[in-house]
Design a protein around this motif. Structure first.
Motif, short mmCIF file in Angstrom:
data_model
loop_
_atom_site.label_atom_id
_atom_site.label_comp_id
_atom_site.label_asym_id
_atom_site.label_seq_id
_atom_site.Cartn_x
_atom_site.Cartn_y
_atom_site.Cartn_z
N GLU A 69 0.84 -1.20 0.00
CA GLU A 69 0.00 0.00 0.00
C GLU A 69 0.88 1.25 0.00
OE1 GLU A 69 -3.81 1.89 2.41
OE2 GLU A 69 -2.57 0.40 3.43
N GLY A 116 2.22 2.02 -3.32
CA GLY A 116 1.24 2.37 -4.34
C GLY A 116 0.78 1.21 -5.20
N LEU A 119 -1.32 -1.33 -4.10
CA LEU A 119 -2.70 -1.71 -3.79
C LEU A 119 -3.35 -0.66 -2.91
CD1 LEU A 119 -2.83 -2.83 -0.62
CD2 LEU A 119 -1.88 -4.86 -1.63
N THR A 120 -4.67 -0.76 -2.83
CA THR A 120 -5.42 0.12 -1.93
C THR A 120 -6.16 -0.76 -0.94
OG1 THR A 120 -7.33 0.15 -3.42
CG2 THR A 120 -5.76 1.97 -3.61
N THR A 139 -9.48 -0.64 1.37
CA THR A 139 -10.75 0.07 1.54
C THR A 139 -11.48 -0.52 2.74
OG1 THR A 139 -10.89 0.38 -0.84
CG2 THR A 139 -12.90 0.73 0.42
N THR A 164 -7.36 -4.11 -3.09
CA THR A 164 -7.51 -4.03 -4.54
C THR A 164 -6.22 -3.50 -5.14
OG1 THR A 164 -9.82 -3.41 -4.20
CG2 THR A 164 -8.92 -3.05 -6.40
N THR A 171 -3.92 -1.29 -7.46
CA THR A 171 -3.98 -0.01 -8.17
C THR A 171 -3.60 -0.26 -9.63
OG1 THR A 171 -1.66 0.46 -7.71
CG2 THR A 171 -3.29 1.26 -6.08
N ASP A 172 -3.65 0.77 -10.45
CA ASP A 172 -3.21 0.63 -11.84
C ASP A 172 -1.73 0.21 -11.88
OD1 ASP A 172 -5.70 1.33 -12.76
OD2 ASP A 172 -5.17 3.41 -13.20
#
Length: 127
Positions: free
Chosen positions: A69, A72, A74-75, A77, A89, A91-92
């Motif tokens: 995380e 950068g 994954l995120t 939530t 989830t 990330t791009d």
């Protein structure tokens, strides 16, 4: 602090002072590789992710997820419900790493027999 100039410049992994080596450490970690692979199929909750990855201690998975995380990839939530629900989830940036990891994973799966045999042969001949 990372500047815009740093982001735009390409790194050099052979330069011992280049932060590219930190990135290689992250993506070379087996748990990161497995988490990326698991999350390529879509968001997962912690327990489902742990089951999908297999063999990872909760503490190690938590540390891996936090590092990913921070980097950068994954995120996380958090849904306001009882009990709290947390989804992870890609990330791009994390998704962009999925292709190279899939290629390496495929190579490892295809060649694991040869690697194990080579190790056995090496050990048998006392190196």
């Amino acid at each position: 602090m990372v500047t815009k100039r740093d982001v735009l410049e390409r790194g050099n992994a052979f330069d011992p002072d280049c932060p590219t080596r930190v990135v290689l450490d992250r993506i070379g970690d087996k748990w990161t590789v497995l988490v990326i692979g698991a999350l390529m199929e879509g968001p997962l909750r912690f327990t489902a992710l742990r089951q999908r990855v297999g063999g990872v201690a909760p503490k190690v998975l938590t540390q891996t997820l936090r590092a990913m995380e921070r980097d950068g990839l994954l995120t996380r939530t958090v849904f306001a419900q009882v009990p709290p629900r947390v989804d992870y989830t890609l990330t791009d940036l994390g998704v962009s790493l999925g292709g190279p990891i899939a290629v390496l994973t495929d190579w490892a799966e295809a060649h694991v027999g040869r690697i194990v045999a080579a190790r056995d042969d090496f050990e048998a001949h006392g190196a």
